[in-house]
Design a protein around this motif. Structure first.
Motif, mmCIF file in Angstrom:
data_model
loop_
_atom_site.group_PDB
_atom_site.id
_atom_site.type_symbol
_atom_site.label_atom_id
_atom_site.label_comp_id
_atom_site.label_asym_id
_atom_site.label_seq_id
_atom_site.Cartn_x
_atom_site.Cartn_y
_atom_site.Cartn_z
ATOM 1 N N THR A 9 -51.480 -37.160 9.241
ATOM 2 C CA THR A 9 -51.820 -35.990 10.051
ATOM 3 C C THR A 9 -53.032 -35.246 9.524
ATOM 4 N N ASN A 11 -56.147 -35.596 9.685
ATOM 5 C CA ASN A 11 -57.327 -35.363 10.528
ATOM 6 C C ASN A 11 -56.998 -34.609 11.812
ATOM 7 N N ARG A 12 -55.764 -34.131 11.933
ATOM 8 C CA ARG A 12 -55.419 -33.362 13.125
ATOM 9 C C ARG A 12 -55.951 -31.943 13.031
ATOM 10 N N SER A 13 -56.267 -31.375 14.183
ATOM 11 C CA SER A 13 -56.678 -29.982 14.198
ATOM 12 C C SER A 13 -56.127 -29.313 15.442
ATOM 13 N N CYS A 14 -56.177 -28.006 15.464
ATOM 14 C CA CYS A 14 -55.781 -27.259 16.645
ATOM 15 C C CYS A 14 -56.785 -26.147 16.838
ATOM 16 N N TRP A 19 -54.318 -25.049 9.825
ATOM 17 C CA TRP A 19 -52.885 -25.138 10.134
ATOM 18 C C TRP A 19 -52.093 -24.021 9.464
ATOM 19 N N HIS A 48 -47.609 -30.728 8.168
ATOM 20 C CA HIS A 48 -46.851 -31.239 9.322
ATOM 21 C C HIS A 48 -45.552 -31.850 8.819
#
Ligand SMILES: [Zn+2]
Ligand SMILES: [Zn+2]
Length: 93
Positions: A9, A11-14, A19, A48
């Motif tokens: 996770t 490289n995930r972003s929002c 986060w 996460h």
């Protein structure tokens, strides 16, 4: 409650700055140290996670230090820690 890290996770972003910012927006309370039981480290990130031993398969964000963010297996977290939903449809969409 026990949670485990969701792999892959990083490289995930929002839409939030980070986060950990996401966690602060969508859960009550404040985080200055890691929420793993007994851990006092302050180098926290929004990890996460999924709940261990639960039918709930949703992903959540919890403040973990860089050590616990990399730890495998189920990790006991402090009582009364709120988990912010990682699902952006319910949060920062
Ligand atoms: Zn967000
Ligand atoms: Zn920790």
């Amino acid at each position: 409650m026990k949670v485990r890290n969701v792999p892959g996770t990083s490289n995930r972003s929002c839409k939030c700055v980070s986060w950990i910012d996401h966690w602060h927006k969508f859960s009550p309370g404040a985080a200055t140290i890691c929420k793993a039981k007994g851990c006092l480290r302050s180098d926290i990130v929004g990890a996460h996670v999924k709940k261990c031993n639960s039918p709930d398969n949703s992903e959540y964000i919890v403040p973990f230090c860089k050590f616990h963010n990399k730890q495998e297996g189920c990790i006991e977290i402090n009582d009364f820690v709120s988990l912010a939903p990682a699902n952006q449809n319910f949060t920062c969409r």
